[in-house]
Design an enzyme around this catalytic site. Structure first.
Site, PDB file in Angstrom:
ATOM      1  N   GLU A 291       0.933  -1.162  -0.068  1.00 46.37           N
ATOM      2  CA  GLU A 291       0.084  -0.097   0.092  1.00 46.37           C
ATOM      3  C   GLU A 291       0.933   1.327   0.103  1.00 46.37           C
ATOM      4  O   GLU A 291       1.831   1.247   0.809  1.00 46.37           O
ATOM      5  CB  GLU A 291      -1.014   0.160   1.223  1.00 46.37           C
ATOM      6  CG  GLU A 291      -1.659   1.392   1.604  1.00 46.37           C
ATOM      7  CD  GLU A 291      -2.301   1.320   2.962  1.00 46.37           C
ATOM      8  OE1 GLU A 291      -3.449   2.147   3.053  1.00 46.37           O
ATOM      9  OE2 GLU A 291      -1.768   0.532   3.753  1.00 46.37           O
ATOM     10  N   LYS A 348      -9.212   1.632  -2.307  1.00 48.39           N
ATOM     11  CA  LYS A 348      -9.415   1.247  -0.938  1.00 48.39           C
ATOM     12  C   LYS A 348     -10.840   1.398  -0.607  1.00 48.39           C
ATOM     13  O   LYS A 348     -11.222   2.682  -0.463  1.00 48.39           O
ATOM     14  CB  LYS A 348      -8.244   1.711   0.189  1.00 48.39           C
ATOM     15  CG  LYS A 348      -8.478   0.998   1.481  1.00 48.39           C
ATOM     16  CD  LYS A 348      -7.380   1.522   2.333  1.00 48.39           C
ATOM     17  CE  LYS A 348      -7.353   1.267   3.892  1.00 48.39           C
ATOM     18  NZ  LYS A 348      -6.359   1.628   4.668  1.00 48.39           N
ATOM     19  N   CYS A 399      -4.746  -3.192   3.349  1.00 43.11           N
ATOM     20  CA  CYS A 399      -4.661  -3.028   4.690  1.00 43.11           C
ATOM     21  C   CYS A 399      -5.591  -3.276   5.531  1.00 43.11           C
ATOM     22  O   CYS A 399      -6.109  -4.212   5.672  1.00 43.11           O
ATOM     23  CB  CYS A 399      -4.284  -1.442   4.899  1.00 43.11           C
ATOM     24  SG  CYS A 399      -3.369  -0.924   6.426  1.00 43.11           S
TER      25      CYS A 399
END
Length: 528
Positions: A291, A348, A399
């Site tokens: 990320e 995300k 994440c």
């Protein structure tokens, strides 16, 4: 006089004892996860609270023990949150950083306490019911509350994750109906032991022989559930040569405090470009980066040395960077094909409250300093994204999304054949990335997929569909590694039917309670 003082001290201790026991047992549950990893405690750590709740008398403090249990569990399990302090690298002064850190830790701990107190409120109303009904309803309500909590933005510490990564056998129950299957197993076993203890105490007080059937059932259930899990765990994994995909991972090891600086970007370019070339020379099919590996916008990616290396070597790369959406930005993972062209993008979808966005920003925006290192507002990606690659559809996760099983289930149901997990846990202590790895293990098992996990500073890893870690990186180290994973199109019951167990438990327990209540009313009517 002395006797009266001793008596008062004993009375105070007796009054405080339920609260101390509840807090201690919650802390024991918190020790099941990293860094301690005493996973076996999960099968007994709820017992003391259950006994306290079902035997408590009505009073203004009857919900304090479960509240303390929740604080103990979630506070200990999520103590890694304190690792975000100090946030001076984000421009947050030391004292405000401490205040924000303590607020975040305290808020999630209190939220966990409220969650358990709500569960206890239901259990208290069942004090006069049959033990089997309390166990059924207690299990159903706990699973229902976890489902409700996981539908919001703050979620991490399900009871199910207490078993990861150590008890892979029981985690295979997740293939049936997701993580709530494991949670239900833990709550039910604890409830049976607690009811056995309560009934044993009653029998002892009445000086009569009592065969503890509940403890026997708990033992039988625990063994049976592990046998079911072992059967699922023992199934061979098909590894067809045409489904093979050799993936390389780069762990860049760039401290977050350097990310905003020119030196940090120079190191990122150097580490990821050299790592990509190394892996390409090893004959990998694709390379995965963490990320925000290159902390720049999409429009600037094409001019980087890493993309130039992709064009030269012709090996597909998944590069973490920032996407753009009007005046806002997203944390994204981009697919670069062998020509160095962007062919797909995943944004995300699950953002970290306070860390990546401010809840109720219209109210709190002027009170809380935004922690993002960029000036623009960060926005979430769409909830129904698909991530197509030159090798077929992938299940993408960035994440924090690792804690949300529905993100993975939906993508697997839509044809995702392997998992790509891209994260940056650099600002936390080592226990957090290990818990993060444990979450990814659960997602691999539930979806029956191979997983490649790239992080900035650790722990990067490769995981097979049985949750076995094939390789795991060091912590705070620069590393490259390649493994062969396999694309799969199987669908577990969970992928196919979602979490069917929780609604079944809620409906069956509610129905049983209504039937028994109706029968009791009828009996009272017949025999006034």
């Amino acid at each position: 006089m002395q006797k009266k003082q001793n008596k008062k001290q004993r009375e105070r201790l007796t009054t405080l004892l339920p609260y101390l026991i509840a807090l201690a047992s919650g802390i024991l549950m918190g020790l099941t996860v990293a860094p301690v990893g005493a996973w076996f405690l999960a099968w007994i750590a709820l017992v003391p609270l259950w006994v306290i709740v079902v035997t408590s008398t009505k009073g203004k403090n009857q919900f304090l023990p479960p509240f303390l249990w929740g604080i103990g569990y979630h506070g200990v399990a999520l103590s890694w949150i304190t690792g975000i302090h100090p946030m001076t690298w984000l421009g947050v002064p030391w004292l405000p950083s401490l205040a924000i850190t303590l607020f975040c830790w305290g808020f999630i701990s209190v939220l966990g306490g409220v969650f358990v107190a709500i569960w206890a409120a239901v259990m208290v109303r069942l004090a006069g019911q049959k033990p089997w009904l309390r166990i059924l309803i207690g299990t159903a309500v706990w699973c229902g509350l976890e489902s409700l909590w996981s539908a919001g933005p703050l979620w991490w510490s399900s009871l199910a994750y207490t078993q990861s990564p150590h008890n892979l056998v029981i985690l295979h129950l997740g293939q049936l109906s997701g993580p709530n299957t494991v949670t239900a197993a833990i709550v039910a076993v604890n409830g049976l032991i607690a009811e056995g203890w309560t009934n044993h105490q009653d029998a002892f007080a009445q000086k009569r022989l009592f065969v503890n059937k509940y403890l026997a059932i708990a033992t039988g259930l625990l063994i049976s559930l592990h046998l079911i899990g072992f059967i699922l765990y023992s199934r061979p994994i098909a590894q067809l040569p045409e489904a093979a995909l050799k993936v390389g991972i780069i762990q860049g090891n760039i401290p977050n405090r350097l990310l905003r600086s020119s030196e940090g970007f120079r190191r990122a370019q150097e580490n990821y470009t050299s790592g990509y070339i190394t892996l390409a020379n090893q004959g990998v099919d694709a390379v995965l980066t963490p990320e925000g590996a290159l902390p720049i916008f999409q429009r600037n990616l094409l001019g980087t040395a890493l993309v130039a290396a992709v064009k030269e070597k012709g090996v597909v790369a998944w590069i973490g960077a920032f996407g753009e959406r009007g005046d806002s930005y997203t944390i994204s993972l981009f697919t670069f094909n062998s020509k160095g062209e962007i062919v797909s993008r995943y944004d995300k979808a699950k953002l970290v409250p306070l860390g990546e966005y401010i809840p109720f920003e219209g109210i709190l925006g002027g009170l809380v300093q935004r922690l993002s290192p960029l000036d623009a507002h960060q926005v979430p990606g769409s909830a129904n994204q698909l991530f197509d690659t030159p090798f077929g559809r992938a299940i993408a996760s960035i994440c924090y999304e690792s804690a949300f099983p529905e993100q993975f289930r939906r993508q697997a149901a839509a044809g995702g054949q392997f998992i790509l997990s891209s994260s940056n846990d650099a600002h936390y202590t080592a226990s957090m990335p290990f818990q993060h790895h444990a979450q990814d293990i659960m997602r691999a098992i539930e979806t029956d997929r191979w997983s490649a996990r790239a992080t900035n500073t650790g722990y990067s890893a490769f995981v097979d569909p049985h949750g076995r870690t094939l390789w795991i990186s060091g912590y705070n180290t620069y590393e490259t590694h390649a493994e062969t994973i396999y694309r799969r199109q199987t669908q577990t019951l969970y992928v196919r039917w979602d979490d069917w167990l929780t609604p079944l438990l809620l409906i069956s327990s509610g129905g049983a309670w209504l039937v028994i209540r109706g029968m009791n009313k009828f009996t009272n009517f017949r025999n006034p």
